[in-house]
Design a protein around this motif. Structure first.
Motif, PDB file in Angstrom:
ATOM      1  N   THR A  20       0.812  -1.222   0.000  1.00 24.33           N
ATOM      2  CA  THR A  20       0.000   0.000   0.000  1.00 24.33           C
ATOM      3  C   THR A  20       0.844   1.270   0.000  1.00 24.33           C
ATOM      4  N   GLU A  21       1.916   1.303   0.782  1.00 23.84           N
ATOM      5  CA  GLU A  21       2.724   2.518   0.863  1.00 23.84           C
ATOM      6  C   GLU A  21       3.519   2.750  -0.411  1.00 23.84           C
ATOM      7  N   ALA A  22       4.128   1.716  -0.943  1.00 26.95           N
ATOM      8  CA  ALA A  22       4.968   1.862  -2.133  1.00 26.95           C
ATOM      9  C   ALA A  22       4.153   2.193  -3.377  1.00 26.95           C
ATOM     10  N   LEU A  23       2.837   1.952  -3.319  1.00 27.57           N
ATOM     11  CA  LEU A  23       2.001   2.264  -4.476  1.00 27.57           C
ATOM     12  C   LEU A  23       1.831   3.767  -4.657  1.00 27.57           C
ATOM     13  N   LEU A  24       1.908   4.531  -3.579  1.00 23.35           N
ATOM     14  CA  LEU A  24       1.644   5.968  -3.639  1.00 23.35           C
ATOM     15  C   LEU A  24       2.612   6.722  -4.554  1.00 23.35           C
ATOM     16  N   PRO A  25       3.941   6.522  -4.427  1.00 23.40           N
ATOM     17  CA  PRO A  25       4.842   7.223  -5.352  1.00 23.40           C
ATOM     18  C   PRO A  25       4.698   6.755  -6.800  1.00 23.40           C
ATOM     19  N   LEU A  26       4.239   5.512  -7.009  1.00 24.62           N
ATOM     20  CA  LEU A  26       4.006   5.044  -8.372  1.00 24.62           C
ATOM     21  C   LEU A  26       2.843   5.808  -8.993  1.00 24.62           C
ATOM     22  N   GLY A  56      -5.257   1.903  -5.303  1.00 30.00           N
ATOM     23  CA  GLY A  56      -4.901   0.970  -4.248  1.00 30.00           C
ATOM     24  C   GLY A  56      -5.918  -0.092  -3.906  1.00 30.00           C
ATOM     25  N   ALA A  57      -7.133  -0.019  -4.454  1.00 28.49           N
ATOM     26  CA  ALA A  57      -8.155  -1.009  -4.089  1.00 28.49           C
ATOM     27  C   ALA A  57      -7.734  -2.413  -4.493  1.00 28.49           C
ATOM     28  N   ALA A  58      -7.135  -2.552  -5.657  1.00 35.54           N
ATOM     29  CA  ALA A  58      -6.705  -3.870  -6.129  1.00 35.54           C
ATOM     30  C   ALA A  58      -5.521  -4.383  -5.322  1.00 35.54           C
ATOM     31  N   THR A  59      -4.603  -3.498  -4.980  1.00 40.36           N
ATOM     32  CA  THR A  59      -3.454  -3.897  -4.172  1.00 40.36           C
ATOM     33  C   THR A  59      -3.900  -4.367  -2.795  1.00 40.36           C
ATOM     34  N   ARG A  60      -4.867  -3.682  -2.209  1.00 42.75           N
ATOM     35  CA  ARG A  60      -5.355  -4.099  -0.890  1.00 42.75           C
ATOM     36  C   ARG A  60      -5.993  -5.489  -0.967  1.00 42.75           C
ATOM     37  N   LEU A  61      -6.772  -5.728  -2.019  1.00 42.86           N
ATOM     38  CA  LEU A  61      -7.370  -7.050  -2.197  1.00 42.86           C
ATOM     39  C   LEU A  61      -6.295  -8.104  -2.429  1.00 42.86           C
ATOM     40  N   ALA A  85       0.900  -3.684   6.092  1.00 45.97           N
ATOM     41  CA  ALA A  85      -0.424  -3.153   5.766  1.00 45.97           C
ATOM     42  C   ALA A  85      -1.382  -3.351   6.930  1.00 45.97           C
ATOM     43  N   GLY A  86      -1.304  -4.514   7.561  1.00 46.02           N
ATOM     44  CA  GLY A  86      -2.144  -4.762   8.719  1.00 46.02           C
ATOM     45  C   GLY A  86      -1.837  -3.794   9.849  1.00 46.02           C
ATOM     46  N   ARG A  87      -0.553  -3.568  10.088  1.00 43.69           N
ATOM     47  CA  ARG A  87      -0.147  -2.654  11.155  1.00 43.69           C
ATOM     48  C   ARG A  87      -0.687  -1.248  10.889  1.00 43.69           C
ATOM     49  N   GLU A  88      -0.581  -0.799   9.640  1.00 45.35           N
ATOM     50  CA  GLU A  88      -1.079   0.532   9.283  1.00 45.35           C
ATOM     51  C   GLU A  88      -2.587   0.642   9.493  1.00 45.35           C
ATOM     52  N   ALA A  89      -3.287  -0.496   9.328  1.00 39.32           N
ATOM     53  CA  ALA A  89      -4.739  -0.502   9.469  1.00 39.32           C
ATOM     54  C   ALA A  89      -5.185  -0.835  10.894  1.00 39.32           C
TER      55      ALA A  89
END
Length: 291
Positions: free
Chosen positions: A99-105, A168-173, A250-254
């Motif tokens: 999830t985090e690395a997707l943002l700069p992309l 990010g919806a697909a990455t989260r899934l 991702a779990g920790r962030e959530a």
């Protein structure tokens, strides 16, 4: 897009190479690039053009697929493409980036006017080679028809998720799905390790659960790898360790504690330390024994 849609595939490891071959079989104009060129060169026999740089690969492409090790590698490759990127090009970002690395992309896509589609895939080597992947996709509905020939060439099914254009919806899934895949892998490895330790015939275990609610195809797939000692990678220990880390983060962030995923990541770390990093993730089996 026209019938002669051009597709640039950045990253030709186990998954990227298989996807590129299927794109070639579908009659698309395919260019490929890999950091280690030797891994990309065999694709020339399938009809792909092998590029020396990411920029060379993406220049004039209608669609770009990134299938690299992680988000940092995808960002580095696309940044290197730089001035060769054209506004309006669709970027199918298929690397499991987290999830985090997707943002700069996504930010890089906006900077260059690219149409960003978060598009990780479910499946390993065999379904990738046969074009039977499941593509999880999140992106603008306006491009879904345009990219359908590309997605249909690499996958048996595309599942569009999230709000139109949401990032990010697909990455989260994908992370949720991978958490289940890794849990099944470790469960199989530990059950067979315990059987070995207790002197139980593993065939008896598989027969006992066979056909019931505790049975599943993935159990037999990974059990076969362990029992035949065939650890030819369809998904390597090193890559699985990376994905486990992304899942736990991702779990920790959530605010979700993922004890099983964290313990599984430690199993992969031990297996990698024992020299199994390049083996199939079924080599989690070796983490059960003292050496």
């Amino acid at each position: 897009m026209a019938d002669n849609t051009s597709v640039a595939v950045l990253g030709t490891g186990i998954m990227g190479a298989a996807m590129a071959r299927n794109l070639c079989r579908a009659g698309l104009d395919v260019r490929v690039w890999n950091r280690t060129r030797a891994k990309a060169e065999p694709l020339a026999d399938a009809g792909a053009r092998v590029a020396g740089t990411p920029g060379e690969a993406v220049e004039g492409a209608d669609v770009i697929i990134t299938m690299l090790y992680d988000g940092a590698a995808a960002l580095e490759a696309m940044s290197a493409a730089g001035s060769s990127l054209s506004a309006g090009t669709v970027w199918l970002q298929s690397t499991t980036a987290g999830t985090e690395a997707l943002l700069p992309l996504a930010a890089l896509a906006r900077q260059h006017g690219l149409v960003f589609v978060d598009a990780p895939v479910l499946g390993t080597k065999a379904p990738a080679e046969s074009g039977q992947l499941t593509v999880l996709a999140a992106g603008p509905s306006s491009v879904r028809g345009d990219v359908a020939p590309v997605l249909d060439a690499v996958g048996a099914r595309t599942v569009w998720v999230g709000a139109d254009g949401a990032t990010g919806a697909a990455t989260r899934l994908k992370l949720v799905c991978n958490s289940w895949v890794l849990a099944l892998t470790h469960g199989t490895a530990e059950a067979l390790a315990l059987a070995a330790g207790l002197g139980v015939d593993p065939a008896g275990f598989l027969d006992a659960v066979g056909g019931g609610s505790l049975d599943c195809g993935y159990l037999h797939l990974k059990a076969q790898a362990i029992l035949t000692e065939d650890y030819t990678p369809s998904f390597s220990v090193a890559t699985a360790a990376k994905d486990a880390r992304l899942i736990v983060e991702a779990g920790r962030e959530a605010g979700v504690r993922l004890d099983v995923a964290a313990a599984g990541g430690e199993r992969f770390r031990r297996a990698e330390a024992l020299g199994h990093g390049g083996d199939d993730m079924a080599a989690s089996y070796f983490a059960s024994f003292e050496h």
